[in-house]
Design an enzyme around this catalytic site. Structure first.
Site, PDB file in Angstrom:
ATOM      1  N   THR A  70       0.845  -1.202   0.000  1.00 47.96           N
ATOM      2  CA  THR A  70       0.000   0.000   0.000  1.00 47.96           C
ATOM      3  C   THR A  70       0.878   1.249   0.000  1.00 47.96           C
ATOM      4  O   THR A  70       0.673   2.167  -0.805  1.00 47.96           O
ATOM      5  CB  THR A  70      -0.948  -0.009   1.226  1.00 47.96           C
ATOM      6  OG1 THR A  70      -1.769  -1.176   1.135  1.00 47.96           O
ATOM      7  CG2 THR A  70      -1.819   1.229   1.273  1.00 47.96           C
ATOM      8  N   ASN A 147      -5.022  -9.538  -8.048  1.00 48.79           N
ATOM      9  CA  ASN A 147      -5.266 -10.138  -6.739  1.00 48.79           C
ATOM     10  C   ASN A 147      -6.646 -10.777  -6.679  1.00 48.79           C
ATOM     11  O   ASN A 147      -6.921 -11.590  -5.806  1.00 48.79           O
ATOM     12  CB  ASN A 147      -5.133  -9.088  -5.628  1.00 48.79           C
ATOM     13  CG  ASN A 147      -5.970  -7.864  -5.890  1.00 48.79           C
ATOM     14  OD1 ASN A 147      -5.684  -7.105  -6.813  1.00 48.79           O
ATOM     15  ND2 ASN A 147      -7.023  -7.681  -5.119  1.00 48.79           N
ATOM     16  N   GLN A 177       1.240  -9.606  -6.174  1.00 48.37           N
ATOM     17  CA  GLN A 177       0.831 -11.020  -6.298  1.00 48.37           C
ATOM     18  C   GLN A 177       1.723 -11.772  -7.293  1.00 48.37           C
ATOM     19  O   GLN A 177       1.438 -12.930  -7.622  1.00 48.37           O
ATOM     20  CB  GLN A 177      -0.633 -11.122  -6.751  1.00 48.37           C
ATOM     21  CG  GLN A 177      -1.640 -10.515  -5.786  1.00 48.37           C
ATOM     22  CD  GLN A 177      -1.834 -11.330  -4.506  1.00 48.37           C
ATOM     23  OE1 GLN A 177      -1.365 -12.459  -4.383  1.00 48.37           O
ATOM     24  NE2 GLN A 177      -2.521 -10.747  -3.536  1.00 48.37           N
ATOM     25  N   SER A 197       5.467  -6.825  -1.670  1.00 51.55           N
ATOM     26  CA  SER A 197       5.065  -6.873  -0.262  1.00 51.55           C
ATOM     27  C   SER A 197       5.458  -8.225   0.333  1.00 51.55           C
ATOM     28  O   SER A 197       5.090  -9.274  -0.198  1.00 51.55           O
ATOM     29  CB  SER A 197       3.547  -6.691  -0.173  1.00 51.55           C
ATOM     30  OG  SER A 197       3.125  -6.775   1.162  1.00 51.55           O
ATOM     31  N   ALA A 198       6.184  -8.182   1.466  1.00 54.93           N
ATOM     32  CA  ALA A 198       6.790  -9.410   2.014  1.00 54.93           C
ATOM     33  C   ALA A 198       5.773 -10.461   2.454  1.00 54.93           C
ATOM     34  O   ALA A 198       6.026 -11.660   2.303  1.00 54.93           O
ATOM     35  CB  ALA A 198       7.696  -9.038   3.190  1.00 54.93           C
ATOM     36  N   HIS A 199       4.620 -10.022   2.989  1.00 59.38           N
ATOM     37  CA  HIS A 199       3.720 -11.028   3.565  1.00 59.38           C
ATOM     38  C   HIS A 199       2.997 -11.870   2.511  1.00 59.38           C
ATOM     39  O   HIS A 199       2.296 -12.819   2.840  1.00 59.38           O
ATOM     40  CB  HIS A 199       2.734 -10.400   4.567  1.00 59.38           C
ATOM     41  CG  HIS A 199       1.617  -9.590   3.978  1.00 59.38           C
ATOM     42  ND1 HIS A 199       0.318 -10.043   3.945  1.00 59.38           N
ATOM     43  CD2 HIS A 199       1.596  -8.356   3.427  1.00 59.38           C
ATOM     44  CE1 HIS A 199      -0.459  -9.111   3.413  1.00 59.38           C
ATOM     45  NE2 HIS A 199       0.295  -8.071   3.088  1.00 59.38           N
ATOM     46  N   THR A 235      12.681   5.452  11.099  1.00 60.39           N
ATOM     47  CA  THR A 235      13.632   4.396  11.478  1.00 60.39           C
ATOM     48  C   THR A 235      13.247   3.090  10.801  1.00 60.39           C
ATOM     49  O   THR A 235      12.083   2.682  10.838  1.00 60.39           O
ATOM     50  CB  THR A 235      13.648   4.234  13.010  1.00 60.39           C
ATOM     51  OG1 THR A 235      13.979   5.492  13.576  1.00 60.39           O
ATOM     52  CG2 THR A 235      14.660   3.176  13.438  1.00 60.39           C
ATOM     53  N   CYS A 322      -8.864  -6.544   1.352  1.00 61.31           N
ATOM     54  CA  CYS A 322      -8.952  -5.109   1.617  1.00 61.31           C
ATOM     55  C   CYS A 322     -10.306  -4.553   1.198  1.00 61.31           C
ATOM     56  O   CYS A 322     -10.689  -3.485   1.617  1.00 61.31           O
ATOM     57  CB  CYS A 322      -7.855  -4.356   0.866  1.00 61.31           C
ATOM     58  SG  CYS A 322      -6.270  -5.126   1.003  1.00 61.31           S
TER      59      CYS A 322
HETATM   60  N1  PMP Z   1      -1.581  -4.740  -4.220  1.00 67.10           N
HETATM   61  C1  PMP Z   1      -2.037  -5.989  -4.396  1.00 67.10           C
HETATM   62  C2  PMP Z   1      -2.134  -6.532  -5.778  1.00 67.10           C
HETATM   63  C3  PMP Z   1      -2.409  -6.762  -3.284  1.00 67.10           C
HETATM   64  O1  PMP Z   1      -2.856  -8.004  -3.475  1.00 67.10           O
HETATM   65  C4  PMP Z   1      -2.300  -6.209  -1.990  1.00 67.10           C
HETATM   66  C5  PMP Z   1      -2.705  -7.009  -0.768  1.00 67.10           C
HETATM   67  N2  PMP Z   1      -4.051  -7.443  -0.794  1.00 67.10           N
HETATM   68  C6  PMP Z   1      -1.816  -4.908  -1.859  1.00 67.10           C
HETATM   69  C7  PMP Z   1      -1.461  -4.204  -2.996  1.00 67.10           C
HETATM   70  C8  PMP Z   1      -1.649  -4.264  -0.507  1.00 67.10           C
HETATM   71  O2  PMP Z   1      -0.588  -4.898   0.159  1.00 67.10           O
HETATM   72  P1  PMP Z   1      -0.151  -4.599   1.643  1.00 67.10           P
HETATM   73  O3  PMP Z   1      -1.017  -5.464   2.491  1.00 67.10           O
HETATM   74  O4  PMP Z   1       1.278  -5.016   1.721  1.00 67.10           O
HETATM   75  O5  PMP Z   1      -0.330  -3.146   1.899  1.00 67.10           O
END
Ligand code: PMP
Length: 379
Positions: A70, A147, A177, A197-199, A235, A322
């Protein structure tokens, strides 16, 4: 519990989790401090940047660490925006809210925004894209892998097409993704900036990065201590960034083998749904990520099916986490999924942590619960 909502997030690699824990306990020093221990930490941070960059096909000086996709998307678009009155910004309607809503925010600042259609398969419509590009186009933002559906945009081809019309356009790609799941080389793709995005690849949450080809052009959106060469003050989350680099290494090293395994699982679920259900559509492209399977069933509620499966210890999604609290699904709607199918949409998403056996069990339960729900609905 069988977890099949991996597009929303993934379980962290055990080794990454241990490393983060260890760093937080032992190497907690502020990388900007001046003593030896802090300098060691700052070296770790640089090493993490260099290693992550390598897996993206670039070098450390082109990477900014952020708090996730994000922030990376916001930084890319706001940070590369211009005050020129006639500058135009182009977005696909298939974007994640963290891009789409930035587009709307720019619009409310009186910038010129154009939205590009997606096809019924969920990829960017090339004609619509080309019709929207001209000599005033300043920035284009396109999602790499949807996504919602897993549809893969051919970024390399789209970049070529855009640059043919206007070589000066800044191209941002949301690769959240894609990275770690399909091959990503930012130089080969020829993009100007790329979000990860790492997660989403078994790293920690709240940790991400932005690749920027030309750092000189990027204006910061956070101001403060001047960290990361003044481009992103605050930081640094050292353990998180080291963890992200480590996760990227594991994911990218195993990417090909994982791809094949996951494709087999997705094919299996598709086959079983086709054999046992009726009145449904798979929302997919010819070139689709095996990590996501989007299905819309006629006459049922996806949300109800999700909770019935939760009762059976199977977790799936109904679309972008989201936006899943919102009533509609912009992406599926723009693909032309019909109203009586739209509410019956579910998203099954895989990771390398899933086994064929648990996918088999989950699929059986999905079909069972679907049949129960369908019977109830037709009474
Ligand atoms: N872009 C895409 C294509 C995503 O799938 C997501 C997570 N649903 C995001 C952005 C947002 O990622 P984050 O949770 O790291 O802010």
């Amino acid at each position: 519990m069988i977890f099949l909502d991996n597009a929303s997030t993934t379980q962290i690699y055990d080794s990454v989790n241990k490393k983060i824990f260890e760093l937080n306990a032992q190497n907690f020093y502020n990388p900007s401090a001046l003593y030896g221990k802090a300098i060691e930490v700052s070296k770790m941070l640089q090493e993490a940047k260099d290693n992550l960059a390598k897996n993206l096909g670039t070098t450390g000086e082109h990477i900014i660490f952020t708090s996730g996709a994000t922030e990376s998307n916001n930084l890319a678009i706001f940070g590369l925006s211009t005050n020129k009155k006639d500058a135009e910004y182009v977005f696909s309607v298939g974007e994640h809210p963290s891009v789409f809503d930035v587009a709307n925010a720019l619009k409310s600042q009186n910038k010129i925004i154009k939205f590009v259609d997606i096809t019924k398969n969920g990829i960017v419509d090339e004609n619509s894209l080309l019709n929207s590009i001209n000599q005033n186009t300043h920035l284009v933002s396109i999602i790499h892998v949807s996504n919602e559906t897993g549809a893969i945009n051919d970024i390399k081809r789209l970049c070529k097409l855009i640059r043919k019309v206007n070589p000066k356009v800044i191209i941002h790609v949301d690769g959240t993704q894609a990275f770690g799941k399909i091959p990503v080389n930012v130089q080969d793709l020829d993009v100007d900036c790329y979000t990860i995005s790492a997660h989403k690849f078994h790293g920690p949450k709240g940790v991400g990065a932005l690749y920027v080809k030309n750092m000189e052009k990027l204006k910061p959106i956070f101001f403060g201590g001047g960290q990361q060469n003044n481009r992103r003050s605050g930081t640094e989350n050292v353990s998180g960034y080291v963890g992200m680099a480590m996760a990227s290494e594991i994911a990218c090293k195993n990417q090909l083998a994982n791809y094949e395994q996951i494709k087999a699982m997705r094919d299996y679920v598709k086959q079983e749904i086709s054999n046992n259900c009726k009145d449904f559509v798979f929302n997919e492209a010819e070139n689709n990520s095996p990590y996501i399977l989007s299905v819309s069933f006629k006459g049922i509620r996806g949300e109800v099916l999700l909770h019935m499966l939760e009762e059976q210890d199977v977790l799936i999604g109904i679309g972008s986490a989201c936006s899943s609290k919102k009533q509609s699904n912009r992406v599926l709607e723009n693909m032309g999924v019909q109203k009586d199918y739209l509410l019956g949409s579910i998203r099954i998403s895989f990771s390398s942590f899933n086994t064929p056996n648990e996918v088999k069990i989950a699929t059986q339960k999905l079909i069972e619960q679907y049949k129960i729900l369908k019977a109830k609905m037709s009474k």
